[in-house]
Structures are given as C-alpha cells and as structure tokens.
Motif scaffolding. Structure first.
Motif, mmCIF file in Angstrom:
data_model
loop_
_atom_site.group_PDB
_atom_site.id
_atom_site.type_symbol
_atom_site.label_atom_id
_atom_site.label_comp_id
_atom_site.label_asym_id
_atom_site.label_seq_id
_atom_site.Cartn_x
_atom_site.Cartn_y
_atom_site.Cartn_z
ATOM 1 N N LEU A 94 0.753 -1.359 -0.015
ATOM 2 C CA LEU A 94 0.138 0.169 -0.124
ATOM 3 C C LEU A 94 0.814 1.091 -0.119
ATOM 4 N N ASP A 95 1.866 1.354 0.659
ATOM 5 C CA ASP A 95 2.606 2.505 0.853
ATOM 6 C C ASP A 95 3.875 2.536 0.456
ATOM 7 N N ALA A 96 4.225 1.460 -0.586
ATOM 8 C CA ALA A 96 5.543 1.533 -1.456
ATOM 9 C C ALA A 96 5.259 2.239 -2.781
ATOM 10 N N PRO A 97 5.997 2.765 -3.613
ATOM 11 C CA PRO A 97 6.093 3.405 -4.755
ATOM 12 C C PRO A 97 5.072 2.573 -5.694
ATOM 13 N N ARG A 101 7.444 11.230 -10.766
ATOM 14 C CA ARG A 101 6.299 10.433 -10.228
ATOM 15 C C ARG A 101 6.570 9.045 -9.592
ATOM 16 N N ALA A 102 7.928 8.688 -9.350
ATOM 17 C CA ALA A 102 8.322 7.538 -8.598
ATOM 18 C C ALA A 102 7.950 7.885 -7.206
ATOM 19 N N GLU A 103 7.501 9.086 -6.829
ATOM 20 C CA GLU A 103 7.099 8.964 -5.305
ATOM 21 C C GLU A 103 5.606 8.656 -5.106
ATOM 22 N N ARG A 152 -1.350 3.988 -2.226
ATOM 23 C CA ARG A 152 -2.131 4.655 -1.066
ATOM 24 C C ARG A 152 -2.705 6.332 -2.116
ATOM 25 N N HIS A 153 -1.505 6.743 -2.536
ATOM 26 C CA HIS A 153 -1.883 8.111 -3.240
ATOM 27 C C HIS A 153 -2.969 7.883 -4.582
ATOM 28 N N LEU A 154 -2.577 6.953 -5.001
ATOM 29 C CA LEU A 154 -3.597 6.502 -6.256
ATOM 30 C C LEU A 154 -5.074 6.149 -5.754
ATOM 31 N N LEU A 155 -5.196 5.368 -4.692
ATOM 32 C CA LEU A 155 -6.529 5.117 -4.180
ATOM 33 C C LEU A 155 -7.232 6.213 -3.636
ATOM 34 N N GLN A 156 -6.390 7.262 -2.953
ATOM 35 C CA GLN A 156 -7.160 8.113 -2.410
ATOM 36 C C GLN A 156 -7.186 9.376 -3.255
ATOM 37 N N MET A 157 -7.132 9.329 -4.578
ATOM 38 C CA MET A 157 -7.209 10.230 -5.465
ATOM 39 C C MET A 157 -6.184 11.220 -5.410
ATOM 40 N N ARG A 158 -5.014 11.175 -4.807
ATOM 41 C CA ARG A 158 -4.243 12.273 -4.603
ATOM 42 C C ARG A 158 -2.562 12.090 -5.141
#
Length: 375
Positions: free
Chosen positions: A118-121, A134-136, A140-146
């Motif tokens: 979940l919290d890996a790149p 974008r490697a950052e 989780r960012h994708l799932l939360q739309m951020r």
C-alpha cells in the motif's frame, strides 16, 4: 352576544371548513398503488406504508430524474425491490464510477496476497526511470485520488476532459498508457483530485500483478478469473460483466455491468466488513481502510465516497440526514450503492439524473434512509 341562529350558522361553517380538509380535500396524499405496496417485503424493518410511500415518490416525483431500480436491504434481508417499466431483476445496469470501489477491493485482495504494498511506490515501470518525480506516487496516493497527475475530469467542451480523451479518443486503445503518461501538476499526496484515469492505472497495476504477459487476452483472463474466483462467485454475483480496453486492461473506473441485486450484494459485503456467510472474502482491515478519510478529503477514502461533512454546502452524499459512518459507491448520472452500517442498511438506486435532479433525488433517498433507526 351571539344569538342561537347565528351560533348554529357559525358551527355549520366550521364543520364545512373541517370537512374540506378531510379525505376529499387536496392536501391528503394520494392512495398508494398496488405496485408501491408490492415493492415492500413482509418484514422490511421500517413502517411498511411510510417505506412504500418514500420509495414510490422516488419513482414518481418530478424533478428527480429517472429512477430505474431501487433495492433496499436491512439486516441482511430484502426490504424493497422495484423497477421502472422496461427494467427488471435480470437487467444489467452500468456502474459508471461505482466500478472504482470494485477496483479498490481487487487491489486490497492483492495487497493481502502479498502481491502489492500500500505505501510503497506504485509499480508503474514508466515512473521508475531515474529522476522521474512520479516515482514518489504510492499505491495509497492513487487509491485516495491524490497522485498529483495532471488531469481534468469534466471538461468544457467534453473533448477537453482527460477522462473522455482516455475512454473515447486518443487513449481508448491503451488507457493505462495514456493515464500513466501524464506529468505531475502537484506534489504526490498534496491534493485531492477525482480522476477516473487514476483508477485505470490501478487496474493496470492489478493486471501486471496477476500476469507478466502483455497479451491482451491473457491479461483480461487473469483479471476476470481472479475477480470471479475471489469475489463474484463466492458472493453469488453471477450477472457481472466487466469491460476491458484493447490492451486487456480492466476499465475499472467506470464500465462494470451487473443487476441491482448484485450491486446490493457488494454493498452488503462492505457493510459486513468483507465477510459473507462466515467467509472473509475481503480483509476486514482493508474495508476499514476503504472507509477511512483521506488526509486531503474527509469525504473520500479508498475509491469510495464517505458521508462525512466537509464544511462545504455541496456534498455528494447526505451528511445532514444519515450517520457519518455511512459510505457509498457513486456512479455518473445517479448510480448509488449507499451503505449505512449503524442502520444495518444498504440502498441501491440506479437511474439517470442530471446534477440538479441528483441533489433533489438524494433528499428523497434520504427519506428512505431516515425510516431506519441506528442500532
């Protein structure tokens, strides 16, 4: 002093006035039709006539758009089921963005399987080149739309929409390639921006976790078989038809088809924190993650809308009329699977309503929800 004849005249007028407010007057609600009453089951968990009335209004009131299906479950039992003419229990309804929640469930199962973190790149090959910011971006960012990727969900004219371009124009053959090619417009994690393209990236990540093949047919089969074996078949969701693009990527942001009852089954699974008939189909902790507010959006979790106030007047749900632990899948033009765990309630409304109609329709939907007490 009023004389006796005058008193009798006054009483007659008062009686006439009261009678005009009775059953023959215009203020009383019309009688419920047989169709309205037949839509409610024997033990619906709420007052039968009030429930039949609220459901009937959803189908008949002007200004709400077109309600095509309504299914209500309370405490795991069917409470209401009704369809508009031309639709029935066998009709497959398009999900539009309700599909995003299905994609999030699939990602959660792959995380539980140890295939993703979940919290890996996010494992997107294009982003792993040296120096690519974008490697950052994490899963989780994708799932939360951020994720921070450049995006316009709704453009004017429509062809300026990133979603439209991906689904129907230059990105349609390989949607994930189009979506992952976008540059950053914000630091990953810094802001919420609703993006159907982001969900296609998640669907592509899932496909690559399930197969190393680039063959579209193999990718389609890998994802279809996984969802069927791990989610749809165990739940009894036999009607589900997911769509894929030409590259074999699930169009997981918008195009999954299923009956209203099957959408209700999925809502019930989430209400029960991923458990169905004693089997934990989706990890309980993952469902809890799905309904936990994002740091950048109190009304959004993991590809799922939350009934939490934002401080803004406009809201996609009904935070003033339903518990704040309620949540929903929401699809374009008025598709809803609304789940309220503390009321033991799942409400599916499928149809077609524009933006003003959706606001009015949600208030009518709230009339149904409010008939059920919190437990």
């Amino acid at each position: 002093m009023m004389t006796r004849p005058a008193t009798l005249i006054a009483l007659a007028l008062a009686t006439s006035s009261l009678a005009s407010c009775g059953s023959s007057g215009g203020n009383e609600e019309p009688p419920l039709s047989e169709e309205a009453l037949a839509a409610v089951t024997e033990n619906p968990g709420a007052p039968t006539r009030a429930l039949a009335r609220a459901a009937d209004d959803l189908f008949t009131y002007d200004g709400l758009g077109e309600t095509r299906a309504l299914v209500v479950y309370h405490g795991g039992r069917l409470a209401v089921e009704r369809y508009a003419p031309g639709y029935d229990a066998d009709t497959r309804f398009i999900s539009w963005s309700m599909a995003k929640t299905v994609t999030a469930i699939m990602i959660g199962m792959l995380v539980a399987d140890g295939q993703l973190r979940l919290d890996a790149p996010a494992p997107v090959p294009r982003w792993q080149r040296t120096g690519d910011p974008r490697a950052e971006i994490t899963l989780r960012h994708l799932l939360q739309m951020r994720a921070g990727l450049e995006h316009t969900e709704a453009g004017d004219p429509p062809q300026e929409s990133s979603e439209v371009r991906m689904l129907f124009l230059d990105g349609r053959d390989d949607m994930a390639d189009y979506a992952t090619a976008q540059p950053l417009e914000a630091e990953p994690g810094a802001k919420f921006e609703y993006s159907s393209n982001t969900t296609v990236i998640l669907a592509d990540i899932a496909a690559r976790a399930l197969t190393d093949s680039k063959d579209p047919d193999i990718r389609r089969r890998a994802v279809s078989d996984y969802l069927k074996a791990r989610l749809f078949d165990p739940l009894g969701m036999t009607s589900v038809v997911p769509e894929f693009d030409r590259a074999g990527t699930l169009i997981g942001g918008s195009l999954i088809h299923a009956t209203a009852r099957d959408w209700a089954r999925l809502g019930e699974l989430l209400r029960n924190k991923g458990s169905y008939r004693g089997e934990q189909l989706v990890p309980r902790g993952w469902v809890e993650e799905m309904v936990t507010p994002s740091p950048q959006s109190p009304h959004y979790g993991l590809q799922t809308w939350l009934n939490r106030p934002t401080g803004e007047e406009e809201h996609p749900l009904i935070p003033n009329r339903a518990p704040k632990n309620a949540f929903s899948m929401i699809g374009h033009m008025g598709q809803y699977v609304f789940v309220s765990p503390s009321q033991k309630l799942t409400v599916v409304r499928l149809g077609h309503s524009d933006a003003p109609e959706r606001r009015a329709m949600l208030q009518q939907l709230a009339d149904i929800v409010e008939l059920y007490p919190e437990t």
